[in-house]
Design a protein around this motif. Sequence first.
Motif, PDB file in Angstrom:
ATOM      1  N   ARG A  25       0.664  -1.197   0.000  1.00  0.00           N
ATOM      2  CA  ARG A  25       0.002   0.013  -0.152  1.00  0.00           C
ATOM      3  C   ARG A  25       0.671   1.388  -0.008  1.00  0.00           C
ATOM      4  O   ARG A  25       0.628   2.110   0.707  1.00  0.00           O
ATOM      5  N   MET A  48       1.798   4.335  -1.973  1.00  0.00           N
ATOM      6  CA  MET A  48       1.047   5.263  -2.754  1.00  0.00           C
ATOM      7  C   MET A  48       2.363   5.817  -3.779  1.00  0.00           C
ATOM      8  O   MET A  48       2.061   5.933  -4.849  1.00  0.00           O
ATOM      9  N   LEU A  70       3.190   3.609  -6.385  1.00  0.00           N
ATOM     10  CA  LEU A  70       2.379   3.422  -7.311  1.00  0.00           C
ATOM     11  C   LEU A  70       2.644   4.605  -8.395  1.00  0.00           C
ATOM     12  O   LEU A  70       2.500   4.411  -9.637  1.00  0.00           O
ATOM     13  N   GLU A  71       2.844   5.743  -7.664  1.00  0.00           N
ATOM     14  CA  GLU A  71       3.152   7.055  -8.744  1.00  0.00           C
ATOM     15  C   GLU A  71       4.351   6.886  -9.402  1.00  0.00           C
ATOM     16  O   GLU A  71       4.349   7.090 -10.522  1.00  0.00           O
TER      17      GLU A  71
END
Lengths: 252, 190
Positions: free
Chosen positions: B18, B20, B23-24
């Motif tokens: 998780r 973020m 992910l970016e």
Amino acid sequence: MDDGEMHDLVGAYVLDALSPAETRAFQEHLQSCPECRLEVYQLQEAVGALPLAVDQVEPPADLFDRIRDTIENERPALKPITGGRPTPRRPVPWSYLEIAVAAAAAVLIVALGAWNIHLQSQISTNKAALRYQHAVNQAILNGGRVSKVPGTAVAPGATAALVQPAHPGPGYLIVQGLPNLKANRVYEVWLVKPSRPPVPAGVFGSPGQGLQIWQLSKSAKGFPITAVTEEPGPHGSQAPHGPKVLAGAVST
Amino acid sequence: MASESPTDDQLIAAIQARDMQALEQLFDRYRVLAYSVAYRLLNDAGDAEDVVQESFLNVWRAAGTYRAGRSGSRAWLMSIVHHRAIDKLRGRGSRPMTTPLDDALPVADSSDVWSEVSQRLTGSAVRSALDTLPTEQRESIELAYFGGLSQSEIAGRLNLPLGTVKGRMRLGLHKLRSLLEAGTKELELE
Ligand SMILES: [Zn+2]
């Protein structure tokens, strides 16, 4: 379709050129055909190169912001860490004015230190709990900020501390003494900026007895106020509607 | 500093946890490729944006199904994007995933050779490999992958038996894979 014909579908399969029924049939075939499984992976390597041959087009600049917003609005349930016995706290009356006043005395390191000792003795067998506790300790040692989030008139026995690490990772909420929830209700955490709609930062279920550490779904940095309300479960609300049980100024 | 940036596999592992920002980072690496494929298939900016958005949401939710060392992270990611774009194109919401991403399908890891090949590939190398394919194989692959046509639609359009189309796609992809491998070996020798 016999096996020989099935093997022949592998090219169309990796190119997404099968109908739904053909796809299902081929996937069933894959379960029992190691040769086709290997061939699927080999041909996927070639298919995976095809995008490079396309004229490259720049997507809109805000596309990732939209992806992030969607994920954050899903408000995943917070990760619960429970343990310890309830320690009744002095009731803390609450008003909007007092939120501001509380800011001055927001840092609760002494109380948190006591909680840590308490946690250690109660939940030392729980690895996940220790990991969070460790994360919180590290956050404080490395310049993280601790803010007291007192219980409101609705939950005078409750108290909490919000710990925001100095890095941009998610904050932690340490809570104690919240009333048990009715069926299909959750507690939802909000991060608030003046004259802006509160931002949801995660939900958690019936807290049970004792202390819990919850990891928020986002960083509390830049939000001067945090609050916890009671909302319909299991996903909470887009905006706070239920009674506030905790609210306080946050120093991040 | 490029050598210090995390690998795709490391980013996907972080996304599973998780993260973020991971992910970016993965998005920044593949946003142009993903958007270009979706745009090529759909020829509509809004639809292409939807597809890329849905694909990265899918990555966020399904990062756990990715297995390092198989067809590679780019192939995995692009198969998600392509699949979603095809769904949109054909107006179907719930086609089964056409890429076996789950543990239910054990398979030998793909060769280390390929992961090297894959990293060296360029757009012009892939285009010239496609141009080297026998025309009828290239045509079937392009109609399927870039045109979004099903094998039956391709057979209809080219007025060919379905079996011929299947065979051309399969053979063509094998040939393409060898050409890409050989092409990057040549680059190495230069
Ligand atoms: Zn087979």
